[in-house]
Design a protein around this motif. Structure first.
Motif, PDB file in Angstrom:
ATOM      1  N   TYR A 124      59.604  56.599  56.657  1.00 41.25           N
ATOM      2  CA  TYR A 124      60.054  57.165  57.925  1.00 41.25           C
ATOM      3  C   TYR A 124      59.324  58.488  58.134  1.00 41.25           C
ATOM      4  O   TYR A 124      58.974  59.170  57.163  1.00 41.25           O
ATOM      5  N   LEU A 128      61.720  56.326  74.667  1.00 46.38           N
ATOM      6  CA  LEU A 128      62.106  56.907  73.387  1.00 46.38           C
ATOM      7  C   LEU A 128      63.498  56.399  73.003  1.00 46.38           C
ATOM      8  O   LEU A 128      64.515  57.015  73.306  1.00 46.38           O
ATOM      9  N   HIS A 142      53.610  61.227  67.692  1.00 46.18           N
ATOM     10  CA  HIS A 142      54.906  60.643  68.035  1.00 46.18           C
ATOM     11  C   HIS A 142      55.756  61.701  68.733  1.00 46.18           C
ATOM     12  O   HIS A 142      55.787  62.868  68.307  1.00 46.18           O
ATOM     13  N   ARG A 170      61.045  52.747  66.849  1.00 47.24           N
ATOM     14  CA  ARG A 170      62.440  53.094  67.061  1.00 47.24           C
ATOM     15  C   ARG A 170      62.741  54.416  66.361  1.00 47.24           C
ATOM     16  O   ARG A 170      62.101  54.776  65.372  1.00 47.24           O
ATOM     17  N   TYR A 171      63.746  55.122  66.888  1.00 50.98           N
ATOM     18  CA  TYR A 171      64.189  56.385  66.305  1.00 50.98           C
ATOM     19  C   TYR A 171      65.574  56.198  65.692  1.00 50.98           C
ATOM     20  O   TYR A 171      66.405  55.442  66.214  1.00 50.98           O
ATOM     21  N   CYS A 199      60.128  62.090  60.052  1.00 53.34           N
ATOM     22  CA  CYS A 199      61.323  62.759  60.557  1.00 53.34           C
ATOM     23  C   CYS A 199      61.012  64.162  61.065  1.00 53.34           C
ATOM     24  O   CYS A 199      60.105  64.835  60.552  1.00 53.34           O
ATOM     25  N   THR A 232      66.575  55.339  70.650  1.00 50.74           N
ATOM     26  CA  THR A 232      67.205  55.778  69.410  1.00 50.74           C
ATOM     27  C   THR A 232      68.419  54.907  69.084  1.00 50.74           C
ATOM     28  O   THR A 232      69.280  54.685  69.936  1.00 50.74           O
ATOM     29  N   LEU A 253      65.887  63.582  63.117  1.00 51.35           N
ATOM     30  CA  LEU A 253      65.560  62.392  63.898  1.00 51.35           C
ATOM     31  C   LEU A 253      64.317  61.763  63.279  1.00 51.35           C
ATOM     32  O   LEU A 253      63.282  62.415  63.149  1.00 51.35           O
ATOM     33  N   CYS A 254      64.439  60.485  62.904  1.00 51.38           N
ATOM     34  CA  CYS A 254      63.382  59.814  62.155  1.00 51.38           C
ATOM     35  C   CYS A 254      62.800  58.657  62.962  1.00 51.38           C
ATOM     36  O   CYS A 254      63.505  58.019  63.758  1.00 51.38           O
ATOM     37  N   TYR A 255      61.528  58.377  62.716  1.00 50.26           N
ATOM     38  CA  TYR A 255      60.798  57.353  63.480  1.00 50.26           C
ATOM     39  C   TYR A 255      60.263  56.286  62.544  1.00 50.26           C
ATOM     40  O   TYR A 255      59.745  56.582  61.458  1.00 50.26           O
ATOM     41  N   TYR A 261      59.406  63.098  69.781  1.00 48.24           N
ATOM     42  CA  TYR A 261      60.801  63.049  69.345  1.00 48.24           C
ATOM     43  C   TYR A 261      61.672  63.708  70.420  1.00 48.24           C
ATOM     44  O   TYR A 261      61.483  64.887  70.740  1.00 48.24           O
TER      45      TYR A 261
END
Length: 416
Positions: free
Chosen positions: A93, A357, A66, A115-116, A95, A359, A109-111, A68
């Motif tokens: 999540y 990406l 992933h 979605r972030y 992160c 967010t 920042l978490c995924y 970020y």
């Protein structure tokens, strides 16, 4: 030996001069490197002195396939390889937190599900994630740094200003009955009119000016007022002809305001920086129309039906979103994406350098509740004006009871 030594010094000095010139005149760099015992890959793009761009670092950190994204309008001493360490979490999540210059300069920042989300927007949703965050060294990361700080305040003109949240190089304005409030570390009431004007459709923020028609004239008008939000000074200029109050604002392009007068079928361009108002369109010349970054011409028949400029992006990659704005440059800017929900609009953001990406930022009630300035998003929430920025999270700037009841209040911000 002395001659050889002199040549060595000349050569070393020349190499140093060349190196310094390259660093000084360079427009940046793009590099890829690994951190965390070679586990995490970092793509670092530093943009410097590029036309129509803001100097910035754009980072993509790859963890478990992933990517970020992080973007900072910082120079970080113009260093290469600014990411020193990457902290990660894996649960419901996933992160990532980059450590730069010995600390966190943004929230985790978490995924999840393509979605972030920044951690401050999902606190309490996953118990193990909350425990992980609470276990972090507070000298590296303190979650309170990204939570709203609404303590220190002052009150003037029925406005509560949270002074700790004032952005040092921004000036905010709110329209009021007789003019505007100019707000930075203080609240200044600037009267433009002698009597109350409840609704002023012919008004807008253009460049660093609040521009408004003279609503104290009757039936028709020629005068526009320009309030410089940096200084508070008011100036004025007259249009070449009288305009009807049945005119409307078409849009703002390149810091110029375009107005169409339906009654007289004439188009005007207003340049507040030069205090210049000129007629640029009519039935004979046709009317200039701006759509998706391009100019064309339309008839007065179409303009009479209120043809506002189309300023939103038509990017095919964002078709499922209801409204899309592009703010800033092609490299240093952002796309802001609005998705209609039962509660209003979910606001998302994606960097110009990678549109995939996406967010989550916040949820707003109306499209008119938004204002963008560089990497700041100002928005209205009930009787409050708040803003979001990566290095602060969401902050409440002020409270004003009129915001909740008067939908004619205009707000915006400029740089000092």
């Amino acid at each position: 030996m002395k001659k050889k030594y002199r040549w060595f010094l000349v050569l070393a000095f020349s190499i140093l001069i060349i190196f310094c010139c390259v660093r000084f005149f360079s427009k940046g760099h793009t590099i890829t490197y690994k951190v965390g015992e070679e586990k995490y890959e970092v793509k670092e793009v530093y943009t410097r002195k590029a036309k129509k761009e803001i100097d910035n670092y754009y980072l993509e950190i790859t963890v478990n396939k992933h990517v970020y994204p992080f973007q900072f309008y910082h120079t970080f001493s113009k260093k290469r390889k600014v990411v020193e360490e990457v902290l990660t979490y894996a649960g419901d999540y996933e992160c990532v937190l980059p450590i730069i210059e010995g600390k966190a300069v943004t929230d985790l920042l978490c995924y999840r599900d393509n979605r972030y989300y920044f951690y401050h927007s999902i606190i309490g949703e996953e118990e193990k994630l909350d425990a992980f965050v609470n276990s972090l060294d507070i000298n590296l990361y303190d979650k309170d740094d990204w939570l709203d700080q609404s303590t220190d305040k002052k009150e003037e003109n029925n406005i509560t200003l949270y002074t700790r949240n004032v952005v040092s190089d921004h000036v905010l304005f709110l329209s009021n009955m007789k003019g505007i409030y100019k707000i930075d570390n203080a609240i200044q009431n600037i009267n433009i009119f002698e009597k109350d004007i409840y609704q002023r459709d012919l008004s807008a923020l253009v460049s660093h000016y609040y521009v408004v028609a003279n609503y104290e004239e009757n039936g028709r008008f020629r005068t526009f007022y320009f309030t410089d939000l940096r200084t508070g000074k008011i100036s004025e200029a007259k249009a070449p002809n009288y305009l009807s109050f049945d005119s409307y604002i078409q849009g703002i392009v390149d810091n110029k305001l375009y107005i169409y007068d339906r009654d007289n079928e004439k188009q005007y361009r207003i340049n507040p920086d030069k205090k210049k108002i000129e007629e640029i369109g009519n039935a004979k010349k046709k009317i200039q129309y701006y759509q998706s970054g391009k100019w064309s011409k339309i008839t007065t028949t179409k303009a009479n039906k209120e043809m506002s400029f189309e300023m939103v992006s038509k990017d095919l990659e964002f078709q499922k979103f209801d409204t899309v704005y592009h703010v800033g440059g092609k490299v240093s800017g952002y796309y802001y994406l609005l998705e209609k929900t039962k509660d209003g609009y979910n606001l998302y953001r994606t960097p110009s350098q990678n549109k995939k990406l996406i967010t989550y930022i916040t949820t707003i009630h109306e499209l008119e509740d938004l204002f963008f300035l560089d990497d700041y998003v100002y928005f209205q929430e009930g009787n409050k004006i708040k803003y979001y920025q990566d290095e602060t999270g969401i902050r409440t700037l002020l409270e004003y009871s009129e915001l909740e009841f008067n939908k004619n209040i205009l707000f915006g911000a400029v740089k000092k």
